[in-house]
Design an enzyme around this catalytic site. Sequence first.
Site, short mmCIF file in Angstrom:
data_model
loop_
_atom_site.label_atom_id
_atom_site.label_comp_id
_atom_site.label_asym_id
_atom_site.label_seq_id
_atom_site.Cartn_x
_atom_site.Cartn_y
_atom_site.Cartn_z
N SER A 101 -10.54 -0.61 3.39
CA SER A 101 -9.84 -0.79 4.50
C SER A 101 -9.32 0.91 5.02
O SER A 101 -8.80 1.42 4.12
CB SER A 101 -8.44 -1.42 4.31
OG SER A 101 -8.76 -2.72 3.63
N GLU A 114 -4.74 4.07 5.93
CA GLU A 114 -4.19 3.87 4.53
C GLU A 114 -4.80 4.96 3.77
O GLU A 114 -4.29 5.24 2.71
CB GLU A 114 -4.42 2.26 4.17
CG GLU A 114 -5.86 2.36 3.40
CD GLU A 114 -5.89 1.01 2.27
OE1 GLU A 114 -6.33 1.59 1.32
OE2 GLU A 114 -5.36 -0.07 2.43
N ARG A 161 0.73 -1.13 -0.07
CA ARG A 161 0.23 -0.02 0.31
C ARG A 161 0.87 1.29 -0.03
O ARG A 161 0.62 2.29 0.62
CB ARG A 161 -0.72 0.09 1.15
CG ARG A 161 -2.12 -1.00 1.49
CD ARG A 161 -3.06 -0.93 0.06
NE ARG A 161 -4.02 -1.89 0.37
CZ ARG A 161 -4.22 -3.10 0.04
NH1 ARG A 161 -3.32 -3.53 -0.41
NH2 ARG A 161 -5.15 -3.91 0.12
#
Length: 338
Positions: free
Chosen positions: A237, A333, A162
């Site tokens: 997420s 994130e 990520r």
Amino acid sequence: MEIKENTSLKDYNTFGIDVKAHSFVEINGLAQLQRVLELQAYPNKFILSGGSNILLTQDVDALVMHINLKGISVVEETENEVQVKVMAGENWHELVLWSLDKGYGGLENLSLIPGNVGTAPIQNIGAYGVELKDVFVSCAAMELATMELIAFDHEACKFGYRDSYFKNEGKGKFIITSVTLRLTKKDHQLNTGYGAIEGELKQKGVVYPSIRDISDAVISIRQSKLPDPKKLGNSGSFFKNPVISKNTFEKFQKKHPEAPFYKVDKNQYKIPAGWLIEQCGFKGARFGDAGVHEKQALVLVNHGNASGQEILELAKKIQSEVSNKFKINISPEVNIIK
Ligand code: EPU
């Protein structure tokens, strides 16, 4: 070119946060992109793509440039592979469906990820054992300081979990305009190793899966766990899964032998943040309209009229409880715009 003033961004971010842009313009071509960047009347500019990985916490006091560059073309082809150049404003999942229709392999595990193609490299999107970096060849990006189009190859992007150059040294300096991917025409490399995919295929009675079967399985799994942003605002997420050292992991595992984990390499382990958050009692919790998804604790949701601040406060509360209980820090994130 139409510049709208005082425009709501509610429909332009998947969290569905109702903040206003000082001004807003759709970017439909590269020449127009340059023209808008040169506009002196709007010194502050804000780049908005699919809006699927941001949390807007207040009105945006800038000219919001919505990147709407479209087009998909095959730029190289051999007997086994194709290279496909995709403009930044194409929707990611529509690209996946296009590739399946053509019989091209490589994107099937990345089905149904919200957002646009141009932002996929920024956080190296990933799911079910595959990351963008596995199919990535290069991207083109306009450098804001010089307004030149610069080509970035795989190495220059510095992809991580990520993570990429565009989230670090390159942050805020470029607008990705297109991405080139390498896809297979035959002998597809199927990734069915991720537990949930195997289970789903088995349940459907599929023994020799096609790329379409894998995509269908991923779509079923995602739909069963992850909320549809059109029905319930969210950004996938919200946190990254924390990566901890072997030493920290061994102490953690002694106390919590039941916890799921993935070994990253011989010195590092990844713990699912969703598990940590669930253990703190947040799964399905709701504070006003800000909440934690009932089927996946890693996903924060907007039940209707939550403000970005309320979602951010909930995120902070979760981070602090996870840290108190497990001595592990989790970080977002999602890109938080303050
Ligand atoms: N878990 C819980 N409780 C929860 C959620 C998860 O105990 O509320 C446990 C699960 O039981 C499982 C483990 O955590 O043992 C992992 O769960 P899952 O397979 O759902 O994956 P994840 O680690 O929570 C990551 C990605 C997702 C991606 C899936 C599948 C990150 C931050 N998230 O989630 O990506 O779809 O793996 O590959 O790495 C996204 O980035 O927006 C996203 C959805």
